[in-house]
Design a protein around this motif. Structure first.
Motif, PDB file in Angstrom:
ATOM      1  N   LEU A  34      62.131  30.034  -1.727  1.00 20.78           N
ATOM      2  CA  LEU A  34      62.026  29.763  -0.296  1.00 20.78           C
ATOM      3  C   LEU A  34      62.527  28.380   0.068  1.00 20.78           C
ATOM      4  O   LEU A  34      62.993  28.154   1.186  1.00 20.78           O
ATOM      5  CB  LEU A  34      60.568  29.912   0.154  1.00 20.78           C
ATOM      6  N   LEU A  35      62.419  27.448  -0.873  1.00 19.18           N
ATOM      7  CA  LEU A  35      62.819  26.081  -0.579  1.00 19.18           C
ATOM      8  C   LEU A  35      63.301  25.418  -1.859  1.00 19.18           C
ATOM      9  O   LEU A  35      62.631  25.501  -2.893  1.00 19.18           O
ATOM     10  CB  LEU A  35      61.649  25.289   0.013  1.00 19.18           C
ATOM     11  N   LEU A  36      64.454  24.803  -1.794  1.00 20.52           N
ATOM     12  CA  LEU A  36      65.010  24.029  -2.900  1.00 20.52           C
ATOM     13  C   LEU A  36      65.123  22.582  -2.459  1.00 20.52           C
ATOM     14  O   LEU A  36      65.738  22.277  -1.424  1.00 20.52           O
ATOM     15  CB  LEU A  36      66.382  24.562  -3.309  1.00 20.52           C
ATOM     16  N   SER A  37      64.536  21.700  -3.260  1.00 14.99           N
ATOM     17  CA  SER A  37      64.550  20.298  -2.883  1.00 14.99           C
ATOM     18  C   SER A  37      64.467  19.457  -4.142  1.00 14.99           C
ATOM     19  O   SER A  37      63.682  19.765  -5.050  1.00 14.99           O
ATOM     20  CB  SER A  37      63.369  19.983  -1.961  1.00 14.99           C
ATOM     21  N   PRO A  38      65.256  18.412  -4.227  1.00 14.56           N
ATOM     22  CA  PRO A  38      65.168  17.506  -5.385  1.00 14.56           C
ATOM     23  C   PRO A  38      63.992  16.549  -5.310  1.00 14.56           C
ATOM     24  O   PRO A  38      63.723  15.816  -6.272  1.00 14.56           O
ATOM     25  CB  PRO A  38      66.492  16.745  -5.334  1.00 14.56           C
ATOM     26  N   GLU A  39      63.276  16.541  -4.183  1.00 13.48           N
ATOM     27  CA  GLU A  39      62.145  15.645  -4.028  1.00 13.48           C
ATOM     28  C   GLU A  39      60.942  16.172  -4.809  1.00 13.48           C
ATOM     29  O   GLU A  39      60.797  17.365  -5.050  1.00 13.48           O
ATOM     30  CB  GLU A  39      61.781  15.500  -2.549  1.00 13.48           C
ATOM     31  N   ARG A  40      60.055  15.247  -5.167  1.00 15.08           N
ATOM     32  CA  ARG A  40      58.862  15.606  -5.917  1.00 15.08           C
ATOM     33  C   ARG A  40      57.883  16.366  -5.028  1.00 15.08           C
ATOM     34  O   ARG A  40      57.598  15.944  -3.895  1.00 15.08           O
ATOM     35  CB  ARG A  40      58.198  14.346  -6.474  1.00 15.08           C
ATOM     36  N   LEU A  46      53.502  21.642  -6.336  1.00 12.56           N
ATOM     37  CA  LEU A  46      54.169  22.287  -7.465  1.00 12.56           C
ATOM     38  C   LEU A  46      53.783  21.634  -8.786  1.00 12.56           C
ATOM     39  O   LEU A  46      53.602  22.317  -9.801  1.00 12.56           O
ATOM     40  CB  LEU A  46      55.689  22.228  -7.261  1.00 12.56           C
ATOM     41  N   VAL A  47      53.617  20.327  -8.763  1.00 13.33           N
ATOM     42  CA  VAL A  47      53.178  19.619  -9.974  1.00 13.33           C
ATOM     43  C   VAL A  47      51.784  20.074 -10.375  1.00 13.33           C
ATOM     44  O   VAL A  47      51.487  20.293 -11.562  1.00 13.33           O
ATOM     45  CB  VAL A  47      53.216  18.090  -9.736  1.00 13.33           C
ATOM     46  N   ARG A  48      50.907  20.254  -9.391  1.00 16.73           N
ATOM     47  CA  ARG A  48      49.545  20.689  -9.680  1.00 16.73           C
ATOM     48  C   ARG A  48      49.511  22.135 -10.171  1.00 16.73           C
ATOM     49  O   ARG A  48      48.763  22.476 -11.101  1.00 16.73           O
ATOM     50  CB  ARG A  48      48.687  20.535  -8.427  1.00 16.73           C
ATOM     51  N   LEU A  49      50.320  22.994  -9.598  1.00 16.22           N
ATOM     52  CA  LEU A  49      50.348  24.397 -10.004  1.00 16.22           C
ATOM     53  C   LEU A  49      50.931  24.581 -11.407  1.00 16.22           C
ATOM     54  O   LEU A  49      50.502  25.457 -12.161  1.00 16.22           O
ATOM     55  CB  LEU A  49      51.155  25.228  -8.999  1.00 16.22           C
ATOM     56  N   VAL A  82      56.673  20.921 -13.894  1.00 13.01           N
ATOM     57  CA  VAL A  82      57.798  21.005 -12.950  1.00 13.01           C
ATOM     58  C   VAL A  82      57.504  20.073 -11.778  1.00 13.01           C
ATOM     59  O   VAL A  82      56.662  20.388 -10.924  1.00 13.01           O
ATOM     60  CB  VAL A  82      57.986  22.457 -12.449  1.00 13.01           C
ATOM     61  N   PRO A  83      58.153  18.944 -11.731  1.00 13.46           N
ATOM     62  CA  PRO A  83      57.884  18.023 -10.617  1.00 13.46           C
ATOM     63  C   PRO A  83      58.574  18.432  -9.320  1.00 13.46           C
ATOM     64  O   PRO A  83      58.075  18.140  -8.224  1.00 13.46           O
ATOM     65  CB  PRO A  83      58.434  16.686 -11.126  1.00 13.46           C
ATOM     66  N   ALA A  84      59.720  19.114  -9.422  1.00 15.81           N
ATOM     67  CA  ALA A  84      60.463  19.497  -8.220  1.00 15.81           C
ATOM     68  C   ALA A  84      61.235  20.784  -8.506  1.00 15.81           C
ATOM     69  O   ALA A  84      61.706  21.005  -9.624  1.00 15.81           O
ATOM     70  CB  ALA A  84      61.423  18.388  -7.788  1.00 15.81           C
TER      71      ALA A  84
END
Length: 243
Positions: A85-91, A95-98, A103-105
């Protein structure tokens, strides 16, 4: 309108199947982490039976995972399409918690790996090489190799079984051979040698009184014959006609 209840029922079945699959997958992940920790941190004190138990647990959890996927109530996941749904190079902190920090980003370079539906290209290349090599071997040669491999495996199994039987028989023999007590033996030796542990008193058995020494036997004295008798005997012997 009739399709709405079917879609809702299918969505519920999919959610239940994904929950069960996620639970089994988390159990497998925890077991893999514990096994890796044993191998990395406690390999010096880890025994072979403990390692076998860990692999047996992993095998059982994998079978449970496959059983959930093959369940008739589980919808076919291969008919489902997953799209980012969303692609982003930002942290992304959520997602880090899941992903527990893995996977930071969810960037463009990670999407092909995490949403892959086929093997890794390097793995596919090696698999094709193995399949090509297997296809180039004739049926007779393959059967000979299978027979030789089965022979090696059977010999190994027989050796392991024989070693196990020998070990069990030695253990049983060691248990049966212990029919005496070392402490009791030492007590008996001390009682016989030094009288240790024997009771003394009126109730104790009295030792037999020593036997009196026999009186010396006096031999009767024999009187010597008079000298006149000796002379007469000697004279008679000299005058005997059958000298």
């Amino acid at each position: 309108m009739m399709f709405v209840p079917c879609i809702m029922r299918e969505e519920k079945a999919l959610d239940a199947a994904l929950d069960a699959f996620s639970q089994r997958l988390n159990d497998l992940k925890q077991s893999i982490g514990q096994t890796l920790q044993k191998l990395e941190a406690g390999h010096e004190h880890m025994s072979w039976p403990s390692l076998l138990d860990s692999f047996a647990l992993l095998s059982g959890q994998l079978n449970n995972l496959l059983r959930v996927l093959k369940n008739e109530k589980t919808p076919l996941l291969r008919n489902r399409v997953t799209l980012p749904l969303l692609l982003s190079p930002e942290r992304d902190e959520q997602l880090v918690r899941l992903t527990e920090g893995r996977v930071p980003a969810f960037a463009h370079d990670l999407v092909p790996h995490y949403l892959r539906t086929k093997h890794d290209p390097m793995v596919e290349e090696r698999l094709q090489m193995v399949e090509s090599k297997a296809a180039s071997i004739s049926a007779d040669a393959a059967q000979k190799q299978v027979t030789a491999m089965n022979k090696v495996v059977n010999n190994l199994l027989d050796t392991i079984q024989q070693s196990r039987e020998d070990w069990e028989s030695e253990s049983a023999r060691a248990q049966l051979s212990q029919t005496s007590s070392v402490a009791d033996t030492q007590l008996l030796i001390a009682a016989i040698g030094t009288g240790k542990g024997l009771k003394s008193g009126p109730s104790a058995r009295q030792a037999p009184a020593p036997m009196p020494a026999p009186a010396p036997v006096q031999m009767p004295q024999v009187n010597k014959a008079p000298s006149s008798i000796k002379t007469n005997i000697k004279a008679n012997i000299q005058t005997h006609p059958y000298k």
